[in-house]
Design a protein around this motif. Structure first.
Motif, PDB file in Angstrom:
ATOM      1  N   GLN A 116       0.845  -1.189   0.000  1.00  0.00           N
ATOM      2  CA  GLN A 116       0.000   0.000   0.000  1.00  0.00           C
ATOM      3  C   GLN A 116       0.887   1.248   0.000  1.00  0.00           C
ATOM      4  N   GLN A 117       0.458   2.256  -0.733  1.00  0.00           N
ATOM      5  CA  GLN A 117       1.275   3.463  -0.881  1.00  0.00           C
ATOM      6  C   GLN A 117       1.307   4.286   0.405  1.00  0.00           C
ATOM      7  N   LEU A 118       2.496   4.737   0.769  1.00  0.00           N
ATOM      8  CA  LEU A 118       2.669   5.617   1.923  1.00  0.00           C
ATOM      9  C   LEU A 118       2.771   7.044   1.404  1.00  0.00           C
ATOM     10  N   THR A 119       1.689   7.795   1.496  1.00  0.00           N
ATOM     11  CA  THR A 119       1.657   9.155   0.964  1.00  0.00           C
ATOM     12  C   THR A 119       2.377  10.127   1.896  1.00  0.00           C
ATOM     13  N   ALA A 120       2.655  11.310   1.386  1.00  0.00           N
ATOM     14  CA  ALA A 120       3.343  12.335   2.192  1.00  0.00           C
ATOM     15  C   ALA A 120       2.484  12.767   3.376  1.00  0.00           C
ATOM     16  N   ASP A 121       1.166  12.895   3.178  1.00  0.00           N
ATOM     17  CA  ASP A 121       0.264  13.297   4.268  1.00  0.00           C
ATOM     18  C   ASP A 121       0.250  12.257   5.378  1.00  0.00           C
ATOM     19  N   LEU A 122       0.213  11.009   4.997  1.00  0.00           N
ATOM     20  CA  LEU A 122       0.189   9.933   5.978  1.00  0.00           C
ATOM     21  C   LEU A 122       1.518   9.864   6.734  1.00  0.00           C
ATOM     22  N   HIS A 123       2.606  10.019   6.004  1.00  0.00           N
ATOM     23  CA  HIS A 123       3.939  10.028   6.622  1.00  0.00           C
ATOM     24  C   HIS A 123       4.051  11.163   7.644  1.00  0.00           C
ATOM     25  N   TYR A 124       3.585  12.346   7.294  1.00  0.00           N
ATOM     26  CA  TYR A 124       3.626  13.496   8.203  1.00  0.00           C
ATOM     27  C   TYR A 124       2.803  13.222   9.463  1.00  0.00           C
ATOM     28  N   TYR A 125       1.611  12.657   9.286  1.00  0.00           N
ATOM     29  CA  TYR A 125       0.722  12.337  10.404  1.00  0.00           C
ATOM     30  C   TYR A 125       1.434  11.424  11.400  1.00  0.00           C
ATOM     31  N   TYR A 126       2.094  10.412  10.883  1.00  0.00           N
ATOM     32  CA  TYR A 126       2.788   9.449  11.737  1.00  0.00           C
ATOM     33  C   TYR A 126       3.980  10.068  12.467  1.00  0.00           C
ATOM     34  N   ILE A 127       4.789  10.803  11.754  1.00  0.00           N
ATOM     35  CA  ILE A 127       6.004  11.368  12.339  1.00  0.00           C
ATOM     36  C   ILE A 127       5.665  12.372  13.447  1.00  0.00           C
ATOM     37  N   VAL A 128       4.650  13.202  13.231  1.00  0.00           N
ATOM     38  CA  VAL A 128       4.264  14.194  14.239  1.00  0.00           C
ATOM     39  C   VAL A 128       3.728  13.502  15.489  1.00  0.00           C
ATOM     40  N   GLU A 129       2.878  12.501  15.317  1.00  0.00           N
ATOM     41  CA  GLU A 129       2.332  11.766  16.464  1.00  0.00           C
ATOM     42  C   GLU A 129       3.449  11.056  17.228  1.00  0.00           C
ATOM     43  N   LEU A 130       4.344  10.413  16.516  1.00  0.00           N
ATOM     44  CA  LEU A 130       5.434   9.691  17.167  1.00  0.00           C
ATOM     45  C   LEU A 130       6.346  10.644  17.934  1.00  0.00           C
ATOM     46  N   SER A 131       6.638  11.797  17.377  1.00  0.00           N
ATOM     47  CA  SER A 131       7.482  12.794  18.052  1.00  0.00           C
ATOM     48  C   SER A 131       6.833  13.270  19.341  1.00  0.00           C
ATOM     49  N   PHE A 132       5.537  13.484  19.302  1.00  0.00           N
ATOM     50  CA  PHE A 132       4.817  13.961  20.488  1.00  0.00           C
ATOM     51  C   PHE A 132       4.894  12.931  21.621  1.00  0.00           C
ATOM     52  N   TYR A 133       4.657  11.674  21.308  1.00  0.00           N
ATOM     53  CA  TYR A 133       4.673  10.650  22.360  1.00  0.00           C
ATOM     54  C   TYR A 133       6.077  10.376  22.878  1.00  0.00           C
ATOM     55  N   TRP A 134       7.081  10.538  22.034  1.00  0.00           N
ATOM     56  CA  TRP A 134       8.453  10.431  22.541  1.00  0.00           C
ATOM     57  C   TRP A 134       8.746  11.564  23.526  1.00  0.00           C
ATOM     58  N   SER A 135       8.234  12.753  23.239  1.00  0.00           N
ATOM     59  CA  SER A 135       8.443  13.885  24.160  1.00  0.00           C
ATOM     60  C   SER A 135       7.774  13.607  25.508  1.00  0.00           C
ATOM     61  N   LEU A 136       6.584  12.988  25.486  1.00  0.00           N
ATOM     62  CA  LEU A 136       5.909  12.637  26.740  1.00  0.00           C
ATOM     63  C   LEU A 136       6.690  11.574  27.497  1.00  0.00           C
ATOM     64  N   MET A 137       7.265  10.641  26.772  1.00  0.00           N
ATOM     65  CA  MET A 137       8.048   9.583  27.404  1.00  0.00           C
ATOM     66  C   MET A 137       9.253  10.160  28.146  1.00  0.00           C
ATOM     67  N   PHE A 138       9.997  11.053  27.493  1.00  0.00           N
ATOM     68  CA  PHE A 138      11.182  11.632  28.117  1.00  0.00           C
ATOM     69  C   PHE A 138      10.820  12.574  29.265  1.00  0.00           C
ATOM     70  N   SER A 139       9.741  13.363  29.098  1.00  0.00           N
ATOM     71  CA  SER A 139       9.376  14.327  30.131  1.00  0.00           C
ATOM     72  C   SER A 139       8.922  13.643  31.408  1.00  0.00           C
ATOM     73  N   GLN A 140       8.470  12.392  31.332  1.00  0.00           N
ATOM     74  CA  GLN A 140       8.052  11.664  32.527  1.00  0.00           C
ATOM     75  C   GLN A 140       9.180  11.522  33.536  1.00  0.00           C
ATOM     76  N   PHE A 141      10.404  11.422  33.046  1.00  0.00           N
ATOM     77  CA  PHE A 141      11.541  11.203  33.938  1.00  0.00           C
ATOM     78  C   PHE A 141      12.061  12.508  34.543  1.00  0.00           C
ATOM     79  N   THR A 142      11.685  13.639  33.988  1.00  0.00           N
ATOM     80  CA  THR A 142      12.123  14.921  34.536  1.00  0.00           C
ATOM     81  C   THR A 142      11.041  15.570  35.387  1.00  0.00           C
ATOM     82  N   ASP A 143       9.797  15.138  35.228  1.00  0.00           N
ATOM     83  CA  ASP A 143       8.704  15.672  36.032  1.00  0.00           C
ATOM     84  C   ASP A 143       8.665  14.989  37.390  1.00  0.00           C
ATOM     85  N   ILE A 144       7.856  15.583  38.302  1.00  0.00           N
ATOM     86  CA  ILE A 144       7.624  14.934  39.588  1.00  0.00           C
ATOM     87  C   ILE A 144       6.896  13.618  39.352  1.00  0.00           C
TER      88      ILE A 144
END
Length: 338
Positions: A116-144
């Motif tokens: 199945q074709q991976l379009t630019a819009d779909l690729h962008y959707y995935y990368i932005v979501e993945l970046s956001f959840y990685w930021s939440l993962m890292f911030s958990q260790f610096t927060d209370i």
């Protein structure tokens, strides 16, 4: 921060943090090197060493713990950032998916898989979501750290694994459905938090009710009947089981078990609110995907009650559990501090 902070100040959210504990080298050493929650035996020893009342030492430790927590202004800014992101990505997801055939017919997720074709819009959707959840993962260790640190860590780990795994195995069509469905409730949660921080209690209560309904319907109704149905049964019928199929569905079932846990917490708080005849000071921080609890506090009435010197009755740990001074619904949940 450039937008959220002026908004917070316009809503009269104070920038100042909790009251600071007076400097004491001995107590500071115990706090930083030994324990932030001294037991009765240690409290008695410190009381004799400093010639302080036990209750004053308890208050010092409570104030010192609160110093490490962010101010309401900081939490409002963080919630506004999450609200803005979730609203943007949810809107983007809806606009993208309404043009796709698999939104209306989930069997389309598996036709011609994996070619199945991976379009630019779909690729962008995935990368932005993945970046956001990685930021939440890292911030958990610096927060209370909160009591649900383990559950939240498991949630972020499962989410990142699902996004990455579905991308690598080109299961991106069904992946977009999962992401959009989850972003729906997160928008309402962050909005409720902002209303809570700005003391708009009626708005907070309304948003909480809507959030609870959307969360339960989306994650206990739509998710299993729509998402799990296509990943477990339609995919089996169209492409058949294969090694990645088992891993992907195992991760989705793990996510569904977390949905059940959080739905239980939400319904429990909602039921207690109804039984009390009012919502009270609901604290959305304890319900789901935020990072910190409200500030520990003693009521003025509690502080004004005379007690005998060197008393060791510390069961409330400075939190007036009868009137919800810790920001929770009355009797709904214990303090997040630990």
């Amino acid at each position: 921060m450039f937008i959220a902070k002026p908004c917070a100040l316009a809503l009269k959210i104070q920038a100042s943090g909790p009251q600071k504990a007076q400097h004491n080298a001995i107590l500071e050493k115990v706090f930083t090197a030994i324990t932030k929650h001294p037991d009765e035996k240690r409290l008695e020893g410190l009381s004799k060493q400093l010639d302080w009342d036990v209750r004053n030492i308890q208050r010092w430790f409570r104030q010192r713990r609160n110093q490490e927590k962010p101010s309401t202004l900081t939490r409002f800014c963080e919630s506004m950032w999450k609200f803005t992101f979730n609203l943007y990505i949810f809107t983007y997801g809806v606009r993208y998916l309404k043009k796709t055939p698999w939104l209306w017919n989930t069997r389309q997720c598996w036709y011609n898989y994996p070619y199945q074709q991976l379009t630019a819009d779909l690729h962008y959707y995935y990368i932005v979501e993945l970046s956001f959840y990685w930021s939440l993962m890292f911030s958990q260790f610096t927060d209370i750290k909160r009591k649900d640190f383990g559950i939240m860590f498991l949630h972020h780990l499962a989410t990142i694994s699902l996004i990455t795994f579905s991308y690598v195995n080109n299961m991106v069509r069904v992946g977009t459905l999962v992401m959009c469905l989850h972003d729906m409730a997160d928008v309402l949660l962050e909005a409720a938090k902002m209303a809570n921080y700005s003391k708009c209690q009626k708005l907070c209560d309304l948003l909480f009710v809507v959030f609870a309904l959307v969360f339960v319907i989306a994650r206990l109704g739509v998710f299993p009947l729509w998402i799990l149905n296509t990943t477990l049964f339609e995919s089996w019928e169209i492409v058949g089981p294969y090694p990645s199929w088992w891993v992907f569905n195992l991760l989705l079932l793990l996510l569904q078990s977390l949905h059940l846990f959080w739905s239980y917490l939400i319904v429990k708080i909602a039921c207690k609110a109804i039984s009390k005849g009012k919502t009270g000071k609901w604290n959305p921080l304890h319900v789901s995907k935020d990072d910190r609890s409200d500030i520990e506090s003693s009521s003025d009435e509690e502080d004004s009650v005379p007690r005998p010197q060197k008393s060791h009755h510390t069961s409330t740990n400075g939190v007036n559990s009868s009137n919800g001074t810790n920001g929770y619904l009355t009797g709904a949940a214990p303090s997040d501090e630990h």
